[in-house]
Design an enzyme around this catalytic site. Structure first.
Site, PDB file in Angstrom:
ATOM      1  CB  CYS A  11      37.569  22.421 -55.013  1.00  0.00           C
ATOM      2  SG  CYS A  11      38.477  21.174 -55.937  1.00  0.00           S
ATOM      3  N   GLY A  38      40.122  27.228 -57.949  1.00  0.00           N
ATOM      4  CA  GLY A  38      40.123  26.171 -58.955  1.00  0.00           C
ATOM      5  C   GLY A  38      39.709  26.716 -60.300  1.00  0.00           C
ATOM      6  CG  ASN A 116      37.857  22.754 -50.401  1.00  0.00           C
ATOM      7  OD1 ASN A 116      37.938  23.677 -49.618  1.00  0.00           O
ATOM      8  ND2 ASN A 116      38.911  22.262 -51.009  1.00  0.00           N
ATOM      9  N   GLY A 117      38.504  19.233 -50.632  1.00  0.00           N
ATOM     10  CA  GLY A 117      39.317  18.416 -49.749  1.00  0.00           C
ATOM     11  C   GLY A 117      39.646  17.082 -50.376  1.00  0.00           C
ATOM     12  CE1 TYR A 265      49.151  31.544 -54.092  1.00  0.00           C
ATOM     13  CE2 TYR A 265      48.797  29.196 -53.787  1.00  0.00           C
ATOM     14  CZ  TYR A 265      48.927  30.288 -54.613  1.00  0.00           C
ATOM     15  OH  TYR A 265      48.839  30.133 -55.973  1.00  0.00           O
ATOM     16  CB  CYS A 405      49.053  18.733 -48.805  1.00  0.00           C
ATOM     17  SG  CYS A 405      47.387  18.872 -48.111  1.00  0.00           S
ATOM     18  CB  CYS A 459      52.801  21.223 -46.322  1.00  0.00           C
ATOM     19  SG  CYS A 459      52.194  22.801 -45.719  1.00  0.00           S
TER      20      CYS A 459
END
Length: 484
Positions: A11, A38, A116-117, A265, A405, A459
């Site tokens: 986010c 997002g 965010n998280g 990314y 993740c 990941c």
């Protein structure tokens, strides 16, 4: 519907304390710059100091930032401070009730929190709040953090002490911008897994006060003309108020573990990390990829837009021409109108269309930043062959994604990850390429030009910096049945 072939975004959060400024509109533009993080919902909360005390305003809805807000709705959000959020659901379903900022009441006034998280101790925190007779309204961990702060405020503590105690109850990844009637709180978890930066706006005001903003990425500072100051440190609490910026430490700083996928990314290529743009880092990824996995081809292509910097780097290192063979429709976002099955089978191409005259008879290598599920890659390869490409090779500028993740990226389990289920040769056959190669973990880390241990790369490796409880390993929507 096919699941997307990317790790889905984290986010975007934004916060500002700037009396005499139109904080809602500034926040709108900050969120607009963070839209890539997002696209499900967006919201802004403001506090306005009046003769009658502090007044609270909130507007949030489903959709893109530009769809949720307009001049009228922004004009109805007056104030001297604001926080905003643009959401991709990583915990809690994509519903209006889960849109942020999350708002709760406290003894000192309302709390509006943008997160965010992902927390990894949500079950423990939820049970603790329910035992204290807290009435949870949503299915997000973000609301739980806000209630944890409110609990401490209601026990007689001030904003800083209450927030510090609440943060120590949270385990996992969290970068937060929190609006209170008296100021904005911003913080990162003790590993700094998700990013959060500080910016300063213009000159001091007439009374000598500086105006500050916080945002997930530096691109949100650029759009509003703010100057980048620094990143918020792991375990640091920043307080933006009429006194300017004040820093506190709520936990001893642990080893930084910034998510390496932010580098590869998630973050925009024009955002700055470690004092350079991520475009420069992604160029080096492509250059390293060309060294590790060369290809005997006529043309290098990048998957728009995220694969292009690495493709340019590959082209430079391999001394093979770079070309545009795929054109992206930049007006296609998320749509609730899906093509019919027959349209999908006919090869409807809403987002990418190949250039036949560029591809005809050519041996090409196409570069992408990651390959998560393989669905989109298969469609792209098929389109390139149908456009006349003689050979299609694929190179990925990151290692195979083999583990989910739990820190704010949308991969539920290993069943969704093609590299966790199949060998490279099996993936080659599934997506239809002549050859496939990934960048090595060592090459990815070498390109950062930083100490590898300062990044979370779970990941790729399965080595999680924060232990993941067993219930957390089920599904991000596990509280939805409880709410229903």
């Amino acid at each position: 519907m096919d699941l997307p072939d990317k790790q889905e975004e984290a986010c975007g959060v934004f916060g500002i304390y700037a009396p005499e400024e139109d904080v809602a509109t500034i926040t709108y533009f900050g969120l607009y710059a963070l839209q890539h993080r997002g696209q499900e919902s967006a919201g802004i909360a403001t506090f306005d100091q009046t003769d009658d005390g502090s007044q609270f305003y909130l507007y949030k809805d489903m959709g893109l930032v530009s769809q949720v807000f307009n001049e009228r709705t922004l004009a109805e959000l007056p104030g001297s401070l604001a926080v905003g959020h643009t959401r991709y659901s990583t915990t809690g379903a994509s519903r209006i009730i889960n849109a942020q900022p999350a708002v709760v009441d406290s003894r000192l006034g309302k709390i509006a929190l943008a997160h965010n998280g992902n927390l990894v101790n949500v079950d423990e925190l939820r049970e603790s709040l329910l035992a204290a007779d807290v009435k949870l309204q949503t299915t997000t961990d973000s609301e739980m953090i806000a209630y944890a702060i409110a609990e401490e405020v209601n026990a007689g503590k001030d904003w800083i002490e209450a927030a510090s105690i609440a943060f120590r109850r949270c385990e996992g990844a969290f970068s937060l911008a929190i609006a209170t009637p008296d100021g904005v709180i911003a913080t990162r978890d003790t590993h700094g897994i998700r990013p959060l930066v500080i910016g300063r706006m213009g000159d001091e005001t007439a009374n000598g006060m500086s105006r500050y903003v916080v945002a997930s990425e530096t691109c949100a500072l650029d759009i509003i003309g703010a100057t980048y100051v620094r990143s918020i440190e792991p375990g640091e609490l920043v307080w933006l108020s009429e006194g300017g910026l004040t820093s506190y430490t709520w936990a001893p700083k642990q080893e930084r573990k910034l998510c390496v996928f932010e580098m590869i990314y998630f973050a925009r290529p024009d955002s700055v990390v470690n004092e350079e743009s991520l475009y420069s880092y992604r160029l080096r990824l492509g250059q390293q990829l060309a060294v590790e996995s060369p290809a005997d081809v006529d043309l290098v292509l990048g998957v728009p837009d995220s694969g292009i910097p690495a493709a340019i780097g590959f082209s430079q290192a391999a001394e093979i021409p770079y070309g545009e063979g795929l054109i992206k429709n930049r007006y296609v976002g998320r749509t609730f109108i899906q093509p019919t099955q027959s349209m999908r089978e006919a090869g409807i191409r809403m987002k990418l269309n190949p250039l036949k005259d560029v591809l005809q008879g050519k041996r090409i290598v196409i570069i992408d930043d990651s390959l998560v599920r393989g669905t989109t890659s298969y469609k792209i390869v098929r389109a390139l062959r149908e456009a006349g490409a003689k050979e299609v090779h694929m190179r990925i500028s990151s290692p195979p994604v083999t583990h989910p993740c739990f820190y704010g990226i949308d991969t539920d389990n290993q069943d969704q990850l093609i590299a966790a289920q199949k060998s490279v040769e099996e993936i080659e056959r599934k997506i239809g390429v002549d050859s496939l190669a990934y960048l090595s973990w060592e090459g990815m880390m070498k390109a950062t030009q930083q100490e590898p241990n300062t990044f979370c790369s779970a990941c790729f490796t399965g080595k999680y910096p924060i232990a993941i409880p067993e219930p957390m390993q089920q599904t991000k929507l596990r509280f939805e049945s409880i709410r229903r």
